[in-house]
Structures are given as structure tokens and as C-alpha cells.
Scaffold this active site. Structure first.
Site, PDB file in Angstrom:
ATOM      1  N   HIS A 167       0.863  -1.172   0.000  1.00  0.00           N
ATOM      2  CA  HIS A 167       0.000   0.000   0.000  1.00  0.00           C
ATOM      3  C   HIS A 167       0.901   1.223   0.000  1.00  0.00           C
ATOM      4  O   HIS A 167       1.723   1.382   0.892  1.00  0.00           O
ATOM      5  CB  HIS A 167      -0.907   0.003   1.245  1.00  0.00           C
ATOM      6  CG  HIS A 167      -1.825   1.182   1.263  1.00  0.00           C
ATOM      7  ND1 HIS A 167      -3.144   1.110   0.867  1.00  0.00           N
ATOM      8  CD2 HIS A 167      -1.617   2.476   1.585  1.00  0.00           C
ATOM      9  CE1 HIS A 167      -3.707   2.294   0.966  1.00  0.00           C
ATOM     10  NE2 HIS A 167      -2.798   3.148   1.407  1.00  0.00           N
ATOM     11  N   CYS A 168       0.772   2.032  -1.020  1.00  0.00           N
ATOM     12  CA  CYS A 168       1.678   3.170  -1.153  1.00  0.00           C
ATOM     13  C   CYS A 168       0.957   4.459  -0.756  1.00  0.00           C
ATOM     14  O   CYS A 168       0.041   4.888  -1.456  1.00  0.00           O
ATOM     15  CB  CYS A 168       2.167   3.280  -2.593  1.00  0.00           C
ATOM     16  SG  CYS A 168       3.400   4.563  -2.821  1.00  0.00           S
ATOM     17  N   PRO A 169       1.322   5.101   0.350  1.00  0.00           N
ATOM     18  CA  PRO A 169       0.655   6.351   0.723  1.00  0.00           C
ATOM     19  C   PRO A 169       0.979   7.481  -0.249  1.00  0.00           C
ATOM     20  O   PRO A 169       0.173   8.396  -0.410  1.00  0.00           O
ATOM     21  CB  PRO A 169       1.195   6.645   2.120  1.00  0.00           C
ATOM     22  CG  PRO A 169       2.423   5.831   2.262  1.00  0.00           C
ATOM     23  CD  PRO A 169       2.312   4.675   1.339  1.00  0.00           C
TER      24      PRO A 169
END
Lengths: 383, 159
Positions: A167-169
Site C-alpha cells: 500500500h503506497c501512501p
């Protein structure tokens, strides 16, 4: 006085469980926390604006007009890739409908046989042999499915994602099967853009300093200092990230597998998905088919369509058609470990359907998510 | 085994559902989309084995065609990348084309083979490509009770 009910078309994205936000009537799908994404956008657009304002006029005249042209092309490509990564469905697996969930439960119970009272039932795992390698498929208690190989449950978005990478913020979304190549193209093109801007900043400063002197140059183009700073720090992280993902692609591995050490080689475990050939792996990941989204966000909800098993409505709740967006409870344990890795009492409650057992006073939400108080359109599942 | 459903419409609107059977994914060849050819025991007296196996085999071959990695997918990928993937706004991807073919095939199979037997296939894409759902409707046609339906005797007595 008769009440006139104006029913509006309800699209399927409004009823999707999970913690995503949707925009443009379901066309755009992102995670809930978007703050860092706005920062990414601001940094890229801001730095490029400074470049176009301060460097480009000088370089176009004194060096070549192709310098700003190429910068513009690269800039648009970077933005397009970023938006494509952020706005698309990463490969979310929809949750099981009630019939499917029941069917799977029955299969599990049949496979487990009779578990004596007081004993923990075996963990819900299916073994499958892929390429002479035993792969364990774990059961997801939130989505009520056995996760396909390489899928993982993202606790931030509360969805199972196929070929889950991470999950890439920075892009405000998960990176999975459907948007991994866009993510890779984004990091690659951003690396190129950063290097490009950094290089031409230096060239510009040098060229100007020859004429005017170094300090005067900095006074005339203050933006350059800011750009160089941003580019310098971005360079290390983004170029490093690109290199890391190039390495992963050549081995046909995901970040998730790399972190967990799934195919690290101990116990003679090898990656069954790798073609053992660097080019073939890159080919498959970057030039493979473009998978369609299975979510059907823009489809119109039919009357009488069942809700997913994971967001069942308690019979006592009053229908509230207005509030739609906030959904299910997230598992307490913020990773995808099944309850069997956690305390025994949680696993006991998970199996409360199969055999009579004393319930623990606090029903853990991980095993059976608490039903929400809203979700109006629930009709009885087809019997 | 002859039931008296005449068409798909009648099945969808009038018949009552008994149960649903799910054909699971076969992951032995990796993550490619492929369904198990194992025949579900609940359908033993509703449809011939070979028919269902043939349907599943054809579906599997469609999915293989959709997910094939070769010259065409490479060209499609390169062209798309060169246009920053904007070309997908006007062009349909190969996968989407094959999905349309699959949808047509399932509809045809339902009309010809499954509806007359009181069954209904659901396109796997509507179930997240996880399962091939087969809805089993009550076997109204036969007077003798079929084991899968508890309502058939009530249904026939109600007439």
C-alpha cells in the site's frame, strides 16, 4: 398527504465494503487517506513549475529548445502515470456473497471432520501445488474467501487485493495486479524527470555563473535552489525505489513476498511464479495482459441483489438510506494473520458456528465483523 | 431427468432456487484464470458430466486466450505505454474482447443446455473471477421427488 418517493439510481460502488473513497460517480477509486498523495502532486507540479519558470527560458535560448519540450513531455507522462496508479482499481477481490461464504464454510467443516469440544479447529488453509511447490492459500475472515495465490488483505483499504505488492501512501492507493505496471512506470519516469531537472539545474547555474558570477545567478533565479534541494532528496529515494522494483520484476516477486521472505530459498522454497529467466519475468509483468476490474463499480444495483456476507444487516436496525460511505469494521490486528496465529479465544469464537462453545465476553471483530448499523438496501438473500 | 423449463425467461422469473453450486478455481498452473474440471456431486442427477466438463474446458480455453503473453500483448503494451495509456480510452483491450465472447458463450450455454435442465450459470466475472456459480432451481417437471429439491413435492401437490 402522500409521500412521493424519488428513487435514484444506486450504483454498485456506493455499496462496496472496504475503506475506499470513490469519485466521479465510481470512476475513480482511492484509499481514504489522501494527504500524502496531495503532497506528491504538489512536489512534482511545484518543482516542474519552477523549472519551467526559471530554467527553461534561459536554456531554450542558450542551449536548445528541445530541453523544455522534452521536460514537458516527461512531466505529462509522470502525471499521467501517477493519476493512473492512484485512481485505478488495484485488483480488489470482491467479498463473497452469502451463498458462496456458506458453501466454503461447509467445505471447511467437511474437511475438518468432527472437532472434539474444547479443541481448537485446524487453521483454515488450503494447500495447492504450483510448479512443484506447495503454496498455502489462507482464508480471509473479512472477505470470507480463500485468497488466491499472491493475493493479500490490505488492512488500510480493508480489501483483498490480487497480486498485492504494497500500500503506497504516496500514490494514495494499493499497488496490485492491475496497477503495478503504472506504478513502475511512474517511479521510472519520475526518476528520469528528477535526474533531468537536477542535471539541467546544474547546467543552468554553471552557464549563468560564467557570465554573471555564482551569487548573482542565485539571486536572479531563486527557484533553482529550491529545485536542487527537492531533486537531491527525491533522487535517492525514487531512484532507489525504481532499482528495487526492477530487481523484483526481474525475479517476478512482489514487495509483500520479499518482505515476508516467502521465496527466500530456505527450506528449498523457490518462487513458483518465476520463469527463471529475467527477460521473461519482465515481459510478463510489464507487457502482460491488462486485467479488467472485477468490481463493476459503475453498474446499477438491482432490486433484491444480496449484500456481501461481510456486511450483513442486523434485523433490528432501521433503514437509513442516506449514509452509505462508511463501512465495515477493520480487523483489529493490522496485518493479514489469521486469528489462528493470535490468541486461542479469538479462534474459538471464529468457529462458534461449528460446535457449541462458551463465547468469550468480548466478541473479537476479526473473526466475524460486527454488522453495521446502516446499509439500507439489504434484501433477503436468495434462499 | 427431463424437466419442463422451456426457456431462460421462465427459469429466471418463475422458478424458485434450491441451492447454488460453486466450481472453484484451479490454481495448479499458477495465477492464470482456470476452473476445476471436477464435477460437483450435487449435480449428479441434473446434468450429464460431459456437458459441464465441456463447458468448463471451453471457458478455460477462453481465459487462456485472454491472458496469453505473446506478440500481440507485447505490442498492445508498448503502444499503450507510448501513449501514456490514453489509447485505452478509445481501444478495447484484448481481455475485454474475450470477456465479451465469454459472456455470449455463457448466455448461449444457458439457453441451450442449462436452462432446460433447471440450472443457470453465472459469468465468473460477476463473482470476482473466483468461482463459476451454478444456480440449481427446483425440478418441477418430474413427479418423483429429486433428492436436491425439498420443494418439488410441495410444488407438485400445490397444482
Amino acid at each position: 398527504m402522500s409521500a412521493v418517493m424519488i428513487t435514484r439510481k444506486v450504483r454498485k460502488w456506493e455499496k462496496l465494503p472496504g475503506k475506499n473513497t470513490f469519485c466521479c460517480d465510481g470512476r475513480v477509486m482511492m484509499a481514504r487517506q489522501k494527504g500524502v498523495f496531495y503532497l506528491t502532486l504538489f512536489l512534482i507540479v511545484g518543482t516542474c513549475s519552477l523549472f519551467f519558470a526559471f530554467e527553461c527560458p534561459y536554456l531554450a535560448v542558450h542551449l536548445s529548445p528541445t530541453v523544455p519540450v522534452f521536460a514537458i513531455v516527461l512531466f505529462f507522462f509522470v502525471i499521467a502515470m501517477l493519476l493512473r496508479t492512484s485512481f485505478s482499481d488495484p485488483g480488489v477481490l470482491p467479498r463473497a456473497l452469502p451463498e458462496e461464504a456458506t458453501f466454503i464454510e461447509m467445505e471447511i467443516e467437511a474437511a475438518n471432520g468432527n472437532v472434539p469440544a474444547g479443541q481448537r479447529p485446524p487453521p483454515r488453509i488450503r494447500n495447492v501445488q504450483i510448479n512443484n511447490q506447495i503454496v498455502k492459500l489462507k482464508y480471509c475472515y473479512t472477505c470470507k474467501i480463500f485468497r488466491p495465490p499472491r493475493a493479500s488483505h490490505c488492512s488500510i483499504c480493508d480489501n483483498c487485493v490480487d497480486r498485492f505488492d504494497h500500500h503506497c501512501p504516496w500514490v494514495g492507493n494499493c499497488v496490485g495486479k492491475r496497477n503495478y505496471r503504472y506504478f513502475y512506470m511512474f517511479t521510472l519516469s519520475l526518476s528520469l524527470l528528477t535526474i533531468y531537472i537536477f542535471t539541467f539545474d546544474i547546467v543552468h547555474v554553471v552557464m549563468r555563473s560564467v557570465d554573471n558570477g555564482f551569487l548573482n545567478t542565485l539571486k536572479e533565479t531563486p527557484g533553482t535552489v529550491l529545485e536542487v534541494l527537492v531533486c537531491f532528496f527525491t533522487l535517492w529515494s525514487v531512484v532507489g525505489l525504481t532499482g528495487f522494483h526492477t530487481y523484483l520484476i526481474s525475479l517476478n516477486q512482489t514487495t509483500n513476498e520479499d518482505i515476508k521472505g516467502s521465496w527466500s530459498g530456505k527450506n528449498r522454497v523457490q518462487n513458483p511464479y518465476s520463469h527463471k529467466n529475467c527477460f521473461k519475468n519482465c515481459f510478463e509483468v510489464l507487457c502482460g495482459p491488462t486485467y479488467p476490474s472485477v468490481l463493476d463499480r459503475r453498474g446499477v444495483m438491482q432490486e433484491g441483489s444480496p449484500v456481501s456476507a461481510a456486511s450483513a444487516v442486523p434485523p433490528s436496525s432501521s433503514s437509513n438510506p442516506v449514509s452509505q460511505t462508511t463501512k465495515t469494521t477493520a480487523p483489529l490486528i493490522p496485518n493479514e494473520h489469521t486469528p489462528d496465529d493470535a490468541k486461542p479465544s479469538i479462534a474459538d469464537s471464529a468457529e462458534k458456528n461449528s460446535s457449541p462453545r462458551e463465547e468469550t465476553p468480548m466478541a473479537p471483530p476479526l473473526a466475524s465483523p460486527e454488522p453495521d448499523a446502516e446499509v439500507a438496501v439489504a434484501k433477503d438473500p436468495v434462499h | 431427468m427431463a424437466t419442463e423449463f422451456h426457456n431462460l425467461q421462465e427459469l429466471r422469473h418463475n422458478a424458485s432456487l434450491v441451492t447454488k453450486v460453486f466450481v472453484q478455481r484451479d490454481y495448479t498452473e499458477g495465477t492464470v484464470c482456470r476452473f476445476q474440471a471436477k464435477f460437483p456431486s450435487e449435480l449428479d442427477n441434473r446434468i450429464e458430466r460431459t456437458l459441464l466438463e465441456e463447458t468448463v474446458k471451453t471457458l478455460n480455453s477462453y481465459y487462456v486466450e485472454a491472458e496469453k503473453i505473446g506478440g500481440q500483448s507485447y505490442l498492445e503494451g508498448c503502444l499503450a505505454c507510448a501513449t501514456a495509456y490514453f489509447v485505452f480510452l478509445c481501444m478495447e483491450t484484448r481481455y475485454e474482447k474475450v470477456l465479451k465472447k465469454i459472456s455470449g458463450y455463457i448466455h448461449e450455454q444457458n439457453e441451450k443446455i442449462y436452462a432446460p435442465r433447471g440450472l443457470l450459470l453465472t459469468d465468473p466475472i460477476e463473482r470476482g473471477m473466483r468461482v463459476l456459480e451454478i444456480s440449481v432451481f427446483e425440478d418441477r417437471g418430474s413427479g418423483s421427488s429429486s433428492p436436491s429439491s425439498s420443494m418439488s413435492s410441495a410444488g407438485s401437490s400445490a397444482r
